[in-house]
Design a protein around this motif. Structure first.
Motif, PDB file in Angstrom:
ATOM      1  N   SER A  51      35.317  72.383  35.053  1.00  0.00           N
ATOM      2  CA  SER A  51      36.409  71.623  35.661  1.00  0.00           C
ATOM      3  C   SER A  51      37.692  71.770  34.870  1.00  0.00           C
ATOM      4  N   ILE A  52      37.568  71.739  33.544  1.00  0.00           N
ATOM      5  CA  ILE A  52      38.752  71.850  32.689  1.00  0.00           C
ATOM      6  C   ILE A  52      39.398  73.227  32.829  1.00  0.00           C
ATOM      7  N   VAL A  53      38.558  74.276  32.905  1.00  0.00           N
ATOM      8  CA  VAL A  53      39.083  75.642  33.092  1.00  0.00           C
ATOM      9  C   VAL A  53      39.833  75.723  34.420  1.00  0.00           C
ATOM     10  N   GLU A  54      39.248  75.140  35.448  1.00  0.00           N
ATOM     11  CA  GLU A  54      39.860  75.171  36.775  1.00  0.00           C
ATOM     12  C   GLU A  54      41.200  74.423  36.781  1.00  0.00           C
ATOM     13  N   ILE A  55      41.226  73.280  36.120  1.00  0.00           N
ATOM     14  CA  ILE A  55      42.467  72.493  36.049  1.00  0.00           C
ATOM     15  C   ILE A  55      43.533  73.255  35.286  1.00  0.00           C
ATOM     16  N   ASP A  56      43.126  73.936  34.205  1.00  0.00           N
ATOM     17  CA  ASP A  56      44.083  74.730  33.431  1.00  0.00           C
ATOM     18  C   ASP A  56      44.689  75.849  34.267  1.00  0.00           C
ATOM     19  N   GLN A  57      43.861  76.456  35.134  1.00  0.00           N
ATOM     20  CA  GLN A  57      44.314  77.598  35.926  1.00  0.00           C
ATOM     21  C   GLN A  57      45.119  77.184  37.157  1.00  0.00           C
ATOM     22  N   HIS A  58      44.701  76.078  37.803  1.00  0.00           N
ATOM     23  CA  HIS A  58      45.276  75.721  39.095  1.00  0.00           C
ATOM     24  C   HIS A  58      45.936  74.343  39.143  1.00  0.00           C
ATOM     25  N   GLY A  59      45.782  73.577  38.102  1.00  0.00           N
ATOM     26  CA  GLY A  59      46.316  72.223  38.120  1.00  0.00           C
ATOM     27  C   GLY A  59      45.317  71.235  38.696  1.00  0.00           C
ATOM     28  N   TYR A  60      45.624  69.960  38.530  1.00  0.00           N
ATOM     29  CA  TYR A  60      44.708  68.905  38.998  1.00  0.00           C
ATOM     30  C   TYR A  60      45.014  68.522  40.435  1.00  0.00           C
ATOM     31  N   ASN A  61      43.971  68.424  41.243  1.00  0.00           N
ATOM     32  CA  ASN A  61      44.092  67.970  42.633  1.00  0.00           C
ATOM     33  C   ASN A  61      43.273  66.692  42.764  1.00  0.00           C
ATOM     34  N   LYS A  62      43.958  65.600  43.131  1.00  0.00           N
ATOM     35  CA  LYS A  62      43.261  64.305  43.196  1.00  0.00           C
ATOM     36  C   LYS A  62      42.159  64.295  44.240  1.00  0.00           C
ATOM     37  N   ASN A  63      42.168  65.284  45.156  1.00  0.00           N
ATOM     38  CA  ASN A  63      41.131  65.355  46.191  1.00  0.00           C
ATOM     39  C   ASN A  63      40.020  66.331  45.825  1.00  0.00           C
ATOM     40  N   HIS A  64      39.916  66.678  44.556  1.00  0.00           N
ATOM     41  CA  HIS A  64      38.988  67.743  44.180  1.00  0.00           C
ATOM     42  C   HIS A  64      37.533  67.391  44.461  1.00  0.00           C
ATOM     43  N   ASN A  65      37.201  66.109  44.624  1.00  0.00           N
ATOM     44  CA  ASN A  65      35.823  65.716  44.938  1.00  0.00           C
ATOM     45  C   ASN A  65      35.636  65.407  46.427  1.00  0.00           C
ATOM     46  N   ALA A  66      36.599  65.775  47.246  1.00  0.00           N
ATOM     47  CA  ALA A  66      36.514  65.478  48.680  1.00  0.00           C
ATOM     48  C   ALA A  66      35.329  66.197  49.307  1.00  0.00           C
ATOM     49  N   THR A  67      34.657  65.507  50.211  1.00  0.00           N
ATOM     50  CA  THR A  67      33.540  66.115  50.932  1.00  0.00           C
ATOM     51  C   THR A  67      34.067  66.996  52.055  1.00  0.00           C
ATOM     52  N   TYR A  68      33.181  67.814  52.592  1.00  0.00           N
ATOM     53  CA  TYR A  68      33.548  68.653  53.743  1.00  0.00           C
ATOM     54  C   TYR A  68      34.027  67.772  54.889  1.00  0.00           C
ATOM     55  N   LYS A  69      33.344  66.632  55.108  1.00  0.00           N
ATOM     56  CA  LYS A  69      33.715  65.715  56.192  1.00  0.00           C
ATOM     57  C   LYS A  69      35.123  65.150  55.978  1.00  0.00           C
ATOM     58  N   GLU A  70      35.480  64.841  54.740  1.00  0.00           N
ATOM     59  CA  GLU A  70      36.805  64.291  54.463  1.00  0.00           C
ATOM     60  C   GLU A  70      37.897  65.329  54.715  1.00  0.00           C
ATOM     61  N   VAL A  71      37.631  66.576  54.348  1.00  0.00           N
ATOM     62  CA  VAL A  71      38.608  67.639  54.620  1.00  0.00           C
ATOM     63  C   VAL A  71      38.680  67.890  56.127  1.00  0.00           C
ATOM     64  N   TYR A  72      37.533  67.817  56.805  1.00  0.00           N
ATOM     65  CA  TYR A  72      37.494  67.969  58.269  1.00  0.00           C
ATOM     66  C   TYR A  72      38.370  66.910  58.938  1.00  0.00           C
ATOM     67  N   ASP A  73      38.272  65.670  58.484  1.00  0.00           N
ATOM     68  CA  ASP A  73      39.089  64.589  59.059  1.00  0.00           C
ATOM     69  C   ASP A  73      40.572  64.886  58.890  1.00  0.00           C
ATOM     70  N   TYR A  74      40.946  65.371  57.710  1.00  0.00           N
ATOM     71  CA  TYR A  74      42.345  65.715  57.451  1.00  0.00           C
ATOM     72  C   TYR A  74      42.783  66.873  58.342  1.00  0.00           C
ATOM     73  N   PHE A  75      41.940  67.887  58.435  1.00  0.00           N
ATOM     74  CA  PHE A  75      42.226  69.053  59.286  1.00  0.00           C
ATOM     75  C   PHE A  75      42.379  68.651  60.747  1.00  0.00           C
ATOM     76  N   MET A  76      41.478  67.803  61.240  1.00  0.00           N
ATOM     77  CA  MET A  76      41.472  67.435  62.650  1.00  0.00           C
ATOM     78  C   MET A  76      42.689  66.594  63.025  1.00  0.00           C
ATOM     79  N   SER A  77      43.244  65.856  62.076  1.00  0.00           N
ATOM     80  CA  SER A  77      44.420  65.025  62.365  1.00  0.00           C
ATOM     81  C   SER A  77      45.599  65.867  62.826  1.00  0.00           C
ATOM     82  N   SER A  78      45.656  67.120  62.373  1.00  0.00           N
ATOM     83  CA  SER A  78      46.725  68.028  62.802  1.00  0.00           C
ATOM     84  C   SER A  78      46.268  68.944  63.932  1.00  0.00           C
TER      85      SER A  78
END
Length: 384
Positions: A51-78
């Protein structure tokens, strides 16, 4: 900095939890995150290191633990604002019944290529259009990439199974010439003295190849009986909350003007006269005019999209005919049109396919009589 804790589940199972720093807020306060469910401490330590390597390379995303369903809900809203109601209805059903039960509960960044491969293999074993299911599932992974939750897409590395073609099922999708004649004869016997509407509806479907929704949206102003033409510019569909509406046709190519044979003109003319008497018997007074539906409910509103199915299955069951769905009359038209000598382009335009490949893919097969005729012509030509 990370802290590791051992804890017990309700069932008494011992697992590990880790609290670790993922960044610093504008105020200077450390941003902490928690991850639990590790069987061993070293598994938790490995997770934190990655996780630390990933954060160093790409920065921190507060949604990094989002489930597939949560991303689906966000996607479907648009996504829901970019497609027709009928398409949205279908896509929501695909996710509800096939994709979310398989992938929905997992953190999307933890979904692996083998997990996606297993999902696609499962869909391929059950569904003929599994490639479309995979494509829809992939849209959510692409959304996760856009918002920085994942950086590689596991669905991109799936090996697609070979599609299985069920020819026995395909052969049941349409009537041949004799079967169509038999159906129309039985339909006439059943409804001639009751309600002429099913006779007119199925004659139109079989002799034009138009979609059921297109037929149910027709108004008499769309039909020119004197010049034997019919204008298709709308279709009945259902919204997400299952309400029937009249909307635009399936594709831009679906808007078309087609010719009618004289037999169909005669049937429609008879129904136009009979419809007024039929609706008056049901207490309808506002009948006729340019907005009068060609096929309607007893209250002169849009006919339910399930009603033609009920007409069809009633006749099939009563007269012991070959089982077929309403859409099969579209296949029937194409098959018999090819058999009668129509070109691919003519059938494409009649059916309103936006891509000629669709016509080729669905209707490349012809009726069993045309197949036999090809063999006979070859033998006759060779002369041996």
């Amino acid at each position: 900095m990370a802290s590791y804790f051992k804890y017990k589940t309700k069932s008494g199972k011992e697992l590990w939890r880790v609290d670790y720093t993922v960044g610093t807020a504008k105020s200077g306060r450390p941003i902490r995150s928690t991850k639990r469910g590790f069987k061993r401490k070293r598994d938790a330590e490995k997770f934190v290191s990655q996780s630390i390597v990933e954060i160093d390379q790409h920065g921190y995303n507060k949604n990094h633990n989002a489930t597939y369903k949560e991303v689906y809900d966000y996607f479907m809203s648009s996504y829901k604002n970019t497609v027709k109601q009928s398409t949205l209805n279908r896509v929501l059903g695909v996710f509800k019944h096939h994709i979310l039960p398989v992938l929905g509960k997992y953190p999307i960044k933890n979904i692996s290529v083998p997990q996606c491969q297993n999902a696609v293999n499962e869909w391929a074993g059950k569904l003929s259009d599994f490639s479309k299911i995979k494509a829809y599932a992939n849209l959510v992974f692409k959304q996760a990439q856009k918002i920085g939750i994942i950086y590689t897409n596991p669905m991109d590395n799936v090996t697609m199974p070979k599609a299985k073609k069920d020819y026995k099922t395909e052969d049941l999708l349409f009537y041949d010439k004799n079967e169509l004649k038999k159906f129309l004869e039985c339909l006439n016997v059943e409804y001639q003295n009751k309600n002429y509407q099913p006779i007119a509806l199925f004659r139109l479907l079989a002799f034009t190849g138009m979609r059921k929704g297109e037929a149910l949206a027709l108004k008499w102003s769309d039909i020119d009986l004197s010049h034997a033409t019919l204008n298709i510019n709308k279709s009945v569909t259902r919204t997400v909350d299952n309400k029937m509406i009249v909307g635009s046709p399936k594709t831009a190519k679906s808007t078309r003007t087609i010719d009618l044979d004289q037999g169909t003109v005669k049937v429609l003319s008879h129904w136009k006269t009979a419809q007024k008497r039929f609706l008056m018997l049901w207490g309808c007074n506002n009948i006729g005019g340019p907005d009068q539906l060609v096929f309607s409910s007893n209250s002169n509103t849009l006919m339910s999209t399930t009603k033609p199915n009920k007409y069809l299955q009633h006749v099939i069951k009563k007269y012991d005919l070959k089982h077929m769905k309403v859409h099969g009359f579209r296949h029937t038209f194409a098959s018999l049109a090819f058999e009668a000598g129509a070109t691919i382009k003519q059938v494409q335009e009649q059916l309103g396919h936006s891509d000629v490949q669709t016509t080729l893919n669905i209707y490349s097969h012809v009726s069993k009589y045309a197949k036999k005729d090809t063999v006979d012509k070859f033998a006759e030509y060779v002369g041996i």
